[in-house]
Each structure stands twice: as structure tokens, then as C-alpha cells.
Design an enzyme around this catalytic site. Structure first.
Site, mmCIF file in Angstrom:
data_model
loop_
_atom_site.group_PDB
_atom_site.id
_atom_site.type_symbol
_atom_site.label_atom_id
_atom_site.label_comp_id
_atom_site.label_asym_id
_atom_site.label_seq_id
_atom_site.Cartn_x
_atom_site.Cartn_y
_atom_site.Cartn_z
ATOM 1 N N ALA A 48 12.801 8.582 -13.578
ATOM 2 C CA ALA A 48 12.507 8.293 -12.166
ATOM 3 C C ALA A 48 11.091 8.701 -11.713
ATOM 4 O O ALA A 48 10.344 7.860 -11.189
ATOM 5 C CB ALA A 48 13.581 8.931 -11.301
ATOM 6 N N ASP A 237 18.210 9.880 -10.418
ATOM 7 C CA ASP A 237 17.395 8.706 -10.087
ATOM 8 C C ASP A 237 17.386 8.413 -8.590
ATOM 9 O O ASP A 237 16.451 7.807 -8.079
ATOM 10 C CB ASP A 237 17.892 7.485 -10.859
ATOM 11 C CG ASP A 237 17.522 7.627 -12.326
ATOM 12 O OD1 ASP A 237 18.272 8.285 -13.061
ATOM 13 O OD2 ASP A 237 16.434 7.150 -12.705
ATOM 14 N N LYS A 248 21.717 8.603 -15.090
ATOM 15 C CA LYS A 248 22.055 7.785 -16.268
ATOM 16 C C LYS A 248 23.567 7.655 -16.463
ATOM 17 O O LYS A 248 24.300 8.640 -16.303
ATOM 18 C CB LYS A 248 21.398 8.416 -17.490
ATOM 19 C CG LYS A 248 21.650 7.727 -18.810
ATOM 20 C CD LYS A 248 21.342 6.236 -18.788
ATOM 21 C CE LYS A 248 19.928 5.931 -18.366
ATOM 22 N NZ LYS A 248 19.711 4.488 -18.069
#
Ligand code: MRU
Length: 345
Positions: A48, A237, A248
Site C-alpha cells: 500500500a 491496505d 491481503k
């Protein structure tokens, strides 16, 4: 010391092609936005904060390639390039955050000559990179205060130097713990389908001489059942206002397992990963990627080539499964709707 994942050199972006690791450490130079878009899309640049930095530097490439001296034409062209970069990946909010920061620099300086706006855009992109470096170091310090000598830690995906401008988020905590002389052991999930854990995290940890053991994702439960994991640290993220966290794919199942087994589950992320415009994780857009990423392993077909595939790149961990969120501003605890807003202010 971390490798230099992404930077600005002689008017170009220089980045590590992460798809080639751990076999090959290759630095690539990029001087145009379509090439950068593809690098982000194919995960040559990934993680990210690194995607955010790539987006910001991409805006500088766009500004430099637009030769006009007309401010109106310049701004219109820049906005078009920003929109294009924003279409590369949908989940990591750092990309949109960095692009918005760059667009607002252009807009608030629109009275100046185009050459001056170009210089200000480069300054802003380098500031975003520098801020990420500092954030990594601060998160590492806060996170390491939670780690005890002798701890065995589990991590997922890659939240290390390769995903940021410096030390990483979750891995930064481990690097700092090691630097402080705390003896730790780390288990790394391989992280199917694209194996960021096996290829990137294991590579980074071994490079720092941390005691590292690689496992398949489906082995984490049995380790926790045996009482072998003391803590879990992962990156993020996008974090919604209530603390629900996208990371993830596979992170959510780890958090459920951690709660079941009484293992503290920590998220480590800079404030640039907060999305305070959305209330809950239900509003986080989850990227779905191509089926061949699941049908293959490192390019080799492992399934019938016409089998249907479901391939979400991220999942959302509900806030109640997260023991704390470690940011550069400090360690945030529930209720996250309050602590996140306070730390972002
Ligand atoms: O698809 P990727 O490799 O970009 O996904 C990355 C992750 O999910 C990381 O854990 C996250 O970006 C945190 S990075 C500091």
C-alpha cells in the site's frame, strides 16, 4: 538496512521489480505513465505505501511530459493522468490519498507558471516518500514495545521494506525488535496465490538475519493450536473509520484463528492507510484478479486450464478481532471510531 524499493533518480522513477524476487534483484527505470500503470497492476511495485509513492511520482512524470505552458491545459491533462493512475488498483487507499495530495498541490498553485507547479509537484512527491520513511521508523518503535524477547511471531503477505519507502510496517516492528536485541522467531505465511510471504518477506527477514520459518497458509491454525505463536503482526491496505481493515487475502482467517486461540492480532499501518470517508469494511472495494494467478504457481499450470476461479486479492478483518492498530502516531485501541479520528486529526 532496507533496500531502496522506489525513488526518483535523474527525472525518472527507479524501482525494484518485485515479480522477479527472490531470484533476481533488478532495478527498473520508468519515464512514462503507461509503464508505471502496468508496474502497479502486475505487482512489480506493490504494497500500500509503495503504491501511494509510485502514484505521487507518476504524477510528476505526467507533469513533466505535458509540455504546455497553458495552466488550464496543464491541469486538465494532469487530472486525466491522475484518473488513469487511480485505475491501476482499487483497494490500497494510499494510492488515492497520494494522488489527491498531488492534485491539490497543482490546484492550489494554479496561479503560478507551469514550470513552478512542476517543481512543487516533485517536492510534494518526495515529501510523501520522506513522510513514509519517518512513519515506518515511528511505527517500528511503537510496535517493538509490544514485542517481548523470546516471542514467536506470525506474519502474512509482505509488509516490509519492499512495500514502503523504508523499513516496512509489520516487518519494521520485527526489524526494530531485533535491533533492540530482542531474540525473536518469525513464521511467515507463503501467501497464495502470488506468494508475497515466501518470495518477499522470507527474503527480507533472512537478509536481516532474523530466525525465519516459512509455512503454507493452511499450517497457521495448527501452529496456533500447539501454542507456538505469541503474536501476529500484519499490514493493511485500507482501514475504515470503525477499524475494519482490508489486507491481503487470508488475513481475516488468521484474525479469526488468533481470536479463537487467544493470540493477540495487531495491524501496523500509517495514517495514510485510513479511509475515514467510509464507515465500515463493507464499503472497501476489493480487487478481484485474474484466474491464472490461482491456476498457476510461478507460471506453471497446476489446475485444469478451464476451471473456474475466485481470486479476491484482499479480505476485510472486522475491528473486534484486532487487538490494536499501530500507527506512526501511537498504538490505537478500540473503540477505533474514536481513536482513528483522533490520531488522524
Ligand atoms: O497485493 P499486494 O502485494 O500489493 O498486497 C499487499 C498487502 O496486502 C500488504 O500486506 C499491505 O499492502 C501492507 S504493506 C505495508
Amino acid at each position: 538496512m532496507p533496500v531502496e524499493t522506489i525513488n526518483w533518480k535523474n527525472g525518472r522513477i527507479r524501482y525494484i521489480d518485485q515479480t522477479l524476487l527472490p531470484g533476481r534483484l533488478k532495478f527498473v527505470e520508468c519515464d512514462n505513465i503507461p509503464k508505471l500503470w502496468k508496474a502497479i497492476k502486475t505487482l512489480a511495485i506493490r504494497g500500500a505505501p509503495a503504491i501511494g509513492i509510485a502514484g505521487a511520482l507518476g504524477v510528476v512524470l505526467g507533469a513533466n511530459s505535458c509540455k504546455t505552458e497553458s495552466r488550464g491545459v496543464f491541469l486538465r491533462d494532469l487530472r486525466r493522468q491522475i484518473k488513469y493512475l487511480a485505475s491501476s488498483r482499487p483497494t490500497a487507499v494510499n494510492l488515492f490519498w497520494a494522488l489527491a495530495r498531488m492534485e491539490s498541490v497543482a490546484e492550489s498553485n494554479i496561479g503560478k507558471p507551469v514550470s513552478a507547479i512542476r517543481r512543487l509537484l516533485l517536492k510534494e512527491a518526495l515529501q510523501i516518500l520522506e513522510d513514509d520513511r519517518n512513519a515506518c521508523r515511528a511505527m517500528a518503535r511503537y510496535g517493538a514495545s509490544l514485542v517481548k524477547a523470546g516471542d514467536t511471531i506470525l506474519t502474512h503477505c509482505n509488509a516490509g521494506g519492499l512495500a514502503t519507502a523504508d523499513y516496512g510496517t509489520a516487518l519494521g516492528v520485527l526489524f526494530e525488535s531485533k535491533r533492540l536485541g530482542k531474540r525473536i522467531k518469525v513464521y511467515v505465511d507463503e501467501t497464495r496465490p502470488l506468494l508475497q510471504g515466501a518470495r518477499l518477506t522470507a527474503w527480507e527477514l533472512i537478509h536481516e538475519r532474523i530466525d525465519t520459518t516459512l509455512i503454507c497458509d493452511n499450517m497457521a491454525a495448527s501452529l496456533m493450536a500447539k501454542g507456538k505463536i505469541d503474536k501476529i503482526f500484519v499490514g493493511a491496505d485500507r482501514i475504515a473509520s470503525n477499524g475494519d481493515t482490508a489486507n491481503k487475502i487470508g488475513t481475516y482467517s488468521l484474525a479469526v484463528l488468533a481470536t479463537h486461540h487467544g493470540v493477540p492480532f495487531y495491524v501496523v499501518a500509517p495514517v495514510s492507510t485510513f479511509d475515514l470517508d467510509i464507515n465500515t469494511g463493507r464499503d472497501i472495494p476489493i480487487e478481484e484478479r485474474g484466474g491464472d494467478e490461482v491456476r498457476t504457481v510461478m507460471g506453471k499450470m497446476i489446475a485444469p486450464k478451464n476451471v473456474k476461479v475466485y481470486n479476491p486479492a484482499f479480505d476485510v478483518t472486522p475491528n473486534h478481532l484486532i487487538r490494536a492498530i499501530i500507527t506512526e502516531k501511537g498504538i490505537l485501541k478500540a473503540p477505533y471510531s474514536r481513536s482513528l479520528r483522533r490520531s488522524a486529526a
